[in-house]
Design an enzyme around this catalytic site. Sequence first.
Site, mmCIF file in Angstrom:
data_model
loop_
_atom_site.group_PDB
_atom_site.id
_atom_site.type_symbol
_atom_site.label_atom_id
_atom_site.label_comp_id
_atom_site.label_asym_id
_atom_site.label_seq_id
_atom_site.Cartn_x
_atom_site.Cartn_y
_atom_site.Cartn_z
ATOM 1 N N HIS A 3 0.837 -1.207 0.000
ATOM 2 C CA HIS A 3 0.000 0.000 0.000
ATOM 3 C C HIS A 3 0.871 1.256 0.000
ATOM 4 O O HIS A 3 0.568 2.238 -0.668
ATOM 5 C CB HIS A 3 -0.889 0.041 1.255
ATOM 6 C CG HIS A 3 -1.887 -1.076 1.335
ATOM 7 N ND1 HIS A 3 -1.811 -2.072 2.274
ATOM 8 C CD2 HIS A 3 -2.989 -1.332 0.599
ATOM 9 C CE1 HIS A 3 -2.835 -2.901 2.123
ATOM 10 N NE2 HIS A 3 -3.555 -2.477 1.110
ATOM 11 N N GLY A 57 -3.064 -1.349 -7.310
ATOM 12 C CA GLY A 57 -1.941 -2.289 -7.369
ATOM 13 C C GLY A 57 -2.136 -3.303 -8.489
ATOM 14 O O GLY A 57 -3.247 -3.774 -8.734
ATOM 15 N N ASP A 87 -3.921 -6.971 -8.048
ATOM 16 C CA ASP A 87 -5.328 -7.201 -8.402
ATOM 17 C C ASP A 87 -5.522 -6.751 -9.853
ATOM 18 O O ASP A 87 -6.148 -5.728 -10.126
ATOM 19 C CB ASP A 87 -6.230 -6.417 -7.448
ATOM 20 C CG ASP A 87 -6.077 -6.908 -6.026
ATOM 21 O OD1 ASP A 87 -6.538 -8.006 -5.718
ATOM 22 O OD2 ASP A 87 -5.448 -6.188 -5.216
HETATM 23 O O1 PAF Z 1 -8.207 -3.614 -3.487
HETATM 24 C C1 PAF Z 1 -8.847 -3.294 -2.457
HETATM 25 O O2 PAF Z 1 -8.294 -3.167 -1.365
HETATM 26 C C2 PAF Z 1 -10.347 -3.072 -2.577
HETATM 27 O O3 PAF Z 1 -10.915 -3.935 -3.505
HETATM 28 C C3 PAF Z 1 -10.738 -1.621 -2.862
HETATM 29 C C4 PAF Z 1 -10.218 -1.171 -4.221
HETATM 30 C C5 PAF Z 1 -10.173 -0.712 -1.790
HETATM 31 C C6 PAF Z 1 -12.249 -1.478 -2.876
HETATM 32 O O4 PAF Z 1 -12.799 -1.832 -1.660
#
Ligand code: PAF
Length: 300
Positions: free
Chosen positions: A37, A154, A157
């Site tokens: 993150h 990211g 995903d």
């Molecule tokens: O990737 C995530 O953490 C979640 O799918 C997101 C984009 C914050 C939506 O809740």
Amino acid sequence: MRILRFPRTMQREAQRWQRQGLRVGFVPTMGYLHEGHLSLVREARRQVGNRGIVVLSIYVNPTQFAPTEDLSKYPRDFAQDCRLCREAGVDVIFAPTDADMYAGRDAGEYTTYVVEEGLTRGLEGGSRPTHFRGVTTVVAKLFHCVLPEVSVFGAKDWQQAAVVRRMVKDLQFPIRIVVAPTTRESDGLAMSSRNRYLQPAERAQATVLWRAQQWARREVRKARPMGRSKPSDGSPAGVPAEALRRGVEALVGACPDARLDYVEFIEPETLRPVEWVRRGCRIVLAVFVGRTRLIDNGAL
Ligand code: PAF
């Protein structure tokens, strides 16, 4: 660093920034932050510069979890998240509650969702049929609150990023989507908040997602590059997806606590599965390690 709780407060603040001509970069998260993150935060800062505003949302979105999934167990540590955000130079944390994001949902009085109907069909959408409806809905709502110029997602995903990009294009959000590379542990495991569920023996086996990618990449790199003259049997350049699938199944099968959910070989933009895998295609896979479901992907 400020913490805003209410969607309306966030939106008013964002409107004020717009009037002042400030650039806003946005990183949506579900909290329990890790280095992955923080790399998205750094990218958001790079995008908007030191005079810009970086907003990170922390919201565990209930609509993207199926009733059988791990919503109530999803890891949370707000104090630690705040500390990491402060150190990383986040300007505003937006942390709304369910009651504010989905007012009236329990009583059936929240009935509007955003649905993408193409890219969400396979892969994660195949295994988790209601997942992306929740993701697109919450991301659209968060975008309306934060009003960013740019939002960073990211690459771990991969499908989510493609779906969000499509939503932004189809619904004409004036937002640029940036996809930042996956951050990995030293042994290749992609960083994820869910890694904390892994028992020590499972943690060791979880590297199979990375090992599978590396193996598939080597196989594809060994194959005849595109554009070279066709072999006498006329077969196209690349490696049959079926052969790669069997190889990945064998690697995962060798881990006693791992179970392959799916592995696919896709075109990176359209997410369409390919039969012949060439350089530039992507491997995407989901593996249960013990009870923890991990996903990963990579360019081949
Ligand atoms: O990737 C995530 O953490 C979640 O799918 C997101 C984009 C914050 C939506 O809740």
